[in-house]
Write an enzyme that holds these catalytic residues in place. Structure first.
Site, short mmCIF file in Angstrom:
data_model
loop_
_atom_site.label_atom_id
_atom_site.label_comp_id
_atom_site.label_asym_id
_atom_site.label_seq_id
_atom_site.Cartn_x
_atom_site.Cartn_y
_atom_site.Cartn_z
N HIS A 132 38.64 65.81 92.14
CA HIS A 132 37.42 65.94 92.95
C HIS A 132 37.78 65.54 94.38
O HIS A 132 37.52 64.43 94.83
CB HIS A 132 36.30 65.05 92.41
CG HIS A 132 35.10 65.04 93.33
ND1 HIS A 132 34.33 66.15 93.57
CD2 HIS A 132 34.58 64.06 94.10
CE1 HIS A 132 33.38 65.85 94.44
NE2 HIS A 132 33.52 64.60 94.79
N ASP A 187 31.26 70.29 92.11
CA ASP A 187 32.16 71.32 92.65
C ASP A 187 31.91 72.66 91.92
O ASP A 187 31.90 73.72 92.53
CB ASP A 187 33.61 70.87 92.47
CG ASP A 187 33.81 69.47 92.99
OD1 ASP A 187 33.76 69.27 94.21
OD2 ASP A 187 33.97 68.54 92.16
P1 NAD Z 1 25.36 54.36 98.45
O1 NAD Z 1 26.20 53.55 99.36
O2 NAD Z 1 24.01 54.82 98.89
O3 NAD Z 1 25.12 53.55 97.09
C1 NAD Z 1 26.16 52.89 96.43
C2 NAD Z 1 25.53 51.69 95.77
O4 NAD Z 1 26.54 51.07 94.95
C3 NAD Z 1 25.07 50.62 96.76
O5 NAD Z 1 23.71 50.31 96.52
C4 NAD Z 1 25.98 49.43 96.47
O6 NAD Z 1 25.32 48.17 96.64
C5 NAD Z 1 26.36 49.68 95.02
N1 NAD Z 1 27.58 49.04 94.58
C6 NAD Z 1 28.71 48.80 95.26
N2 NAD Z 1 29.59 48.13 94.49
C7 NAD Z 1 29.02 47.96 93.29
C8 NAD Z 1 29.41 47.34 92.08
N3 NAD Z 1 30.59 46.72 91.99
N4 NAD Z 1 28.55 47.34 91.05
C9 NAD Z 1 27.35 47.92 91.14
N5 NAD Z 1 26.91 48.53 92.27
C10 NAD Z 1 27.73 48.54 93.32
O7 NAD Z 1 26.26 55.59 97.99
P2 NAD Z 1 25.81 56.94 97.25
O8 NAD Z 1 25.47 57.97 98.27
O9 NAD Z 1 24.83 56.62 96.19
O10 NAD Z 1 27.23 57.39 96.62
C11 NAD Z 1 27.82 56.64 95.59
C12 NAD Z 1 29.23 57.12 95.32
O11 NAD Z 1 29.22 58.45 94.81
C13 NAD Z 1 30.15 57.18 96.54
O12 NAD Z 1 31.44 56.71 96.14
C14 NAD Z 1 30.24 58.65 96.86
O13 NAD Z 1 31.42 58.98 97.55
C15 NAD Z 1 30.23 59.22 95.48
N6 NAD Z 1 29.90 60.64 95.35
C16 NAD Z 1 30.56 61.33 94.37
C17 NAD Z 1 30.26 62.67 94.17
C18 NAD Z 1 30.97 63.46 93.10
O14 NAD Z 1 30.72 64.66 92.98
N7 NAD Z 1 31.84 62.89 92.28
C19 NAD Z 1 29.32 63.30 94.98
C20 NAD Z 1 28.67 62.56 95.96
C21 NAD Z 1 28.96 61.22 96.15
C1 LMR Z 2 30.96 65.08 97.64
O1 LMR Z 2 31.71 65.88 97.07
O2 LMR Z 2 29.91 65.43 98.20
C2 LMR Z 2 31.31 63.61 97.64
O3 LMR Z 2 32.39 63.37 96.80
C3 LMR Z 2 31.44 63.05 98.98
C4 LMR Z 2 32.75 63.36 99.66
O4 LMR Z 2 33.34 62.42 100.22
O5 LMR Z 2 33.19 64.50 99.61
#
Ligand code: NAD
Ligand code: LMR
Length: 335
Positions: free
Chosen positions: A187, A159
């Site tokens: 977030h 962010d």
């Molecule tokens: P994705 O679905 O491609 O990958 C997630 C992975 O986590 C999968 O491979 C899944 O098998 C694995 N997983 C699920 N449960 C698990 C567990 N208990 N232990 C270990 N692994 C596990 O998703 P992504 O695009 O890589 O995003 C991951 C997360 O990050 C999502 O929750 C997304 O919303 C979040 N995200 C956060 C931010 C932020 O700024 N904070 C930004 C973008 C995405």
């Molecule tokens: C982001 O900020 O890109 C992630 O946390 C995904 C979302 O759901 O906003």
């Protein structure tokens, strides 16, 4: 060279995992003088993808990469970990209420916090990336008996970077000329991206914006009507345009979050969600985004900034959302 740093990445077979691993192994996170040992945690369905990523890591022949282990056992993954990036999370599915999402993720982050307490190194630092990131960090910290809560944080660096990106574009400035932006709160779309202390090339940012937009009223209108909602809803915009949530920018932000925490912030503060000790009236124990600095020994909240009434109101709304998330998890008996 010092002993290798053990880094655990959960959800390593997913999208963000794939964008993280190679940059960490190349030295982008801890520098060119620290070798790393990677522990990739997945659930059984994600193991093949993580194993494939490990094969590719080997094919990169990174000089800093000592070892890679792929596992679906949290105790193996966190054993001796110095740094943990908790990326794997349960996404919201059709018909899932917010409470369902919180409960599903508590079932992941609670056991992972407990495994961190059982086996991680005494200097462990953890960042939650998986959503809802702030509350997931809170749950992991609460489950990690014996590990100081301030070792846990959540990612709002994305962010922060998004805010800088928008400001730099609007002002025609380089991103690194923009300093001291702050993200307050959760977030989520309630976050408050704040420029009231920011500068661009050393000039108060509000003055630069007023110059570009033709006066202070126009600058405030742009901030309220375009900048704040654009940054706060950027995650949804990326999902809409890409068809799935942010990956490269999220991985980049996670790398910068850990790098600055471990190596120190330079040139002003950054933003991270860290445990409140009551700063700015935020209830103690909440994992909330603040402006933070680090001297390499962990993030410290910049706790003496004046906030006007409008800023307090926006920040307060986001803190209220964090309190509601915490209470929902508590009511489910998960905290
Ligand atoms: P994705 O679905 O491609 O990958 C997630 C992975 O986590 C999968 O491979 C899944 O098998 C694995 N997983 C699920 N449960 C698990 C567990 N208990 N232990 C270990 N692994 C596990 O998703 P992504 O695009 O890589 O995003 C991951 C997360 O990050 C999502 O929750 C997304 O919303 C979040 N995200 C956060 C931010 C932020 O700024 N904070 C930004 C973008 C995405
Ligand atoms: C982001 O900020 O890109 C992630 O946390 C995904 C979302 O759901 O906003």
């Amino acid at each position: 060279m010092a002993a290798a740093t053990t880094i655990t990445i959960t959800g390593a077979g997913g999208q963000i995992g794939y964008a993280l691993l190679y940059r960490i192994a190349a030295g982008d996170m801890l520098g060119a003088d620290r070798s790393v040992r990677l522990r990739l945690l997945e659930i059984p369905q994600g193991m093949r993808a993580a194993e494939g990523a490990a094969l590719e890591l080997q094919d990169c022949a990174f000089p800093l990469l000592d070892d890679v282990e792929v596992t679906d056992d949290a105790d193996v993954a966190f054993d001796g970990a110095n740094i943990a990036l908790l990326v794997g999370a349960r996404p919201r599915g059709p018909g899932m209420e917010r409470a369902d999402l919180l409960a599903a993720n508590a079932g992941i982050f609670g056991p992972q916090g407990a495994a961190i307490a059982r086996g991680a190194a005494s200097d462990i630092r953890v960042v939650a990336v998986g959503n809802p990131a702030n509350t997931n960090a809170l749950i992991a910290a609460a489950s990690a008996t014996g590990v100081p809560a301030d070792r846990f944080s959540a990612l709002t660096r994305l962010d922060h970077n998004r805010a800088i990106g928008q400001l730099a574009a609007r002002l025609g400035a380089r991103p690194d000329a923009v300093r001291n932006v702050a993200i307050w709160g959760n977030h989520s779309a309630t976050q408050f991206p704040d420029i009231s202390h920011a500068t661009v090339d050393g000039i108060p940012l509000i003055d630069a914006l007023s110059g570009t937009l033709g006066g202070e009223a126009a600058a405030h209108a742009w901030l309220d009507d375009e900048f704040i909602p654009r940054v706060a809803k950027r995650g949804a915009e990326i999902i809409d345009v890409r068809g799935s949530s942010s990956v490269a920018s999220a991985a980049n932000a996670a790398i910068e979050h850990v790098r600055d925490e471990q190596l120190g912030t330079a040139g002003g503060w950054t933003s991270a969600a860290v445990v409140s000790h009551g700063e700015y009236g935020v209830p103690e124990g909440l994992v909330c985004s603040f402006p933070v600095v680090s001297d390499g020994s962990g993030y410290r909240i910049v706790d003496d900034l004046p906030l006007d009434a409008r800023a307090r109101e926006r920040f307060g709304a986001s803190v209220a959302e964090l309190v509601a998330e915490r209470d929902a998890v508590r009511n489910l008996g998960l905290l």
